[in-house]
Design an enzyme around this catalytic site. Sequence first.
Site, PDB file in Angstrom:
ATOM      1  N   ARG A  47       1.188  -1.391  -0.212  1.00  0.00           N
ATOM      2  CA  ARG A  47      -0.194   0.016   0.419  1.00  0.00           C
ATOM      3  C   ARG A  47       0.593   1.438  -0.008  1.00  0.00           C
ATOM      4  NH1 ARG A  47      -3.452  -3.596   2.706  1.00  0.00           N
ATOM      5  NH2 ARG A  47      -2.153  -3.576   4.990  1.00  0.00           N
ATOM      6  N   GLU A 103       5.121 -10.767  14.987  1.00  0.00           N
ATOM      7  CA  GLU A 103       4.417 -11.662  15.918  1.00  0.00           C
ATOM      8  C   GLU A 103       4.930 -13.121  16.135  1.00  0.00           C
ATOM      9  OE1 GLU A 103       0.766 -10.188  16.658  1.00  0.00           O
ATOM     10  OE2 GLU A 103       0.303 -11.013  18.422  1.00  0.00           O
TER      11      GLU A 103
HETATM   12  P1  AMP Z   1       4.598  -3.086  11.707  1.00  0.00           P
HETATM   13  O1  AMP Z   1       5.881  -3.883  10.988  1.00  0.00           O
HETATM   14  O2  AMP Z   1       3.883  -3.952  12.816  1.00  0.00           O
HETATM   15  O3  AMP Z   1       4.869  -1.778  11.835  1.00  0.00           O
HETATM   16  O4  AMP Z   1       3.369  -3.016  10.662  1.00  0.00           O
HETATM   17  C1  AMP Z   1       3.363  -2.217   9.124  1.00  0.00           C
HETATM   18  C2  AMP Z   1       2.596  -3.483   8.104  1.00  0.00           C
HETATM   19  O5  AMP Z   1       1.648  -3.557   8.483  1.00  0.00           O
HETATM   20  C3  AMP Z   1       2.447  -1.944   6.815  1.00  0.00           C
HETATM   21  O6  AMP Z   1       2.845  -2.779   5.810  1.00  0.00           O
HETATM   22  C4  AMP Z   1       0.977  -2.474   7.609  1.00  0.00           C
HETATM   23  O7  AMP Z   1       0.120  -1.516   6.148  1.00  0.00           O
HETATM   24  C5  AMP Z   1       0.063  -3.538   7.888  1.00  0.00           C
HETATM   25  N1  AMP Z   1      -0.735  -3.723   9.197  1.00  0.00           N
HETATM   26  C6  AMP Z   1      -0.207  -3.990  10.607  1.00  0.00           C
HETATM   27  N2  AMP Z   1      -1.194  -3.902  10.999  1.00  0.00           N
HETATM   28  C7  AMP Z   1      -1.933  -3.452  10.953  1.00  0.00           C
HETATM   29  C8  AMP Z   1      -3.427  -3.158  10.717  1.00  0.00           C
HETATM   30  N3  AMP Z   1      -4.610  -3.536  11.868  1.00  0.00           N
HETATM   31  N4  AMP Z   1      -4.321  -2.893   9.488  1.00  0.00           N
HETATM   32  C9  AMP Z   1      -3.929  -2.525   8.432  1.00  0.00           C
HETATM   33  N5  AMP Z   1      -2.297  -3.250   8.162  1.00  0.00           N
HETATM   34  C10 AMP Z   1      -1.642  -3.521   9.329  1.00  0.00           C
END
Ligand code: AMP
Length: 179
Positions: free
Chosen positions: A62, A99
């Site tokens: 995205r 996770e």
């Molecule tokens: P992180 O690495 O944990 O910061 O996760 C970010 C990535 O995972 C981004 O590319 C988001 O598109 C996706 N992502 C993680 N959690 C969500 C959520 N609750 N809703 C939508 N996209 C998420």
Amino acid sequence: MDERQLIRNAIRTVPDWPAPGVQFRDITPLLANPKMFRVLIDQFVHRYFDARPDVVAGIDARGFIIGSVLAYELNLGFVPIRKKGKLPFSTVEESYELEYGSATVEIHTDAVKPGDAVLLIDDLIATGGTMLAGKRLLEKLGARVIEGAAIVELPELGGAPLLRAAGLELFTLVSFEGH
Ligand code: AMP
């Protein structure tokens, strides 16, 4: 209503997707609405109009949508940071913990030049792991990340403090409580 509130209202929350307990923040209604898509992109255009990065790097997938439109509007080039195995030319890679398990992202070795000022963009920051991996990739190539930008931040998952502690300033438009 101000623009950020309008943007927040246009994001759909899908509970228990892709796994029980996750509140998925779905930006597709925001992108599908022509007026809201413009309001969204304009927030980033105004932010970076004077800062003038050399290039915009978007994170799979995205981050490609908003990052490429933003780069076009700023008269800049766009480079993709992709999940492992998608880029055809020589790459550098960076792995990070999820996770459950781990993930690896890659960038083409010629995507940025040493000394480039890069704007790094994704749709959402949760734990911050994805954006941190993107920052490390760009730094492996000698570039400097001027800021990390995202539409959504999930404060409970602690991404922003992690990224700031790693020296990355952030610009986000809206935040949601809950995972
Ligand atoms: P992180 O690495 O944990 O910061 O996760 C970010 C990535 O995972 C981004 O590319 C988001 O598109 C996706 N992502 C993680 N959690 C969500 C959520 N609750 N809703 C939508 N996209 C998420």
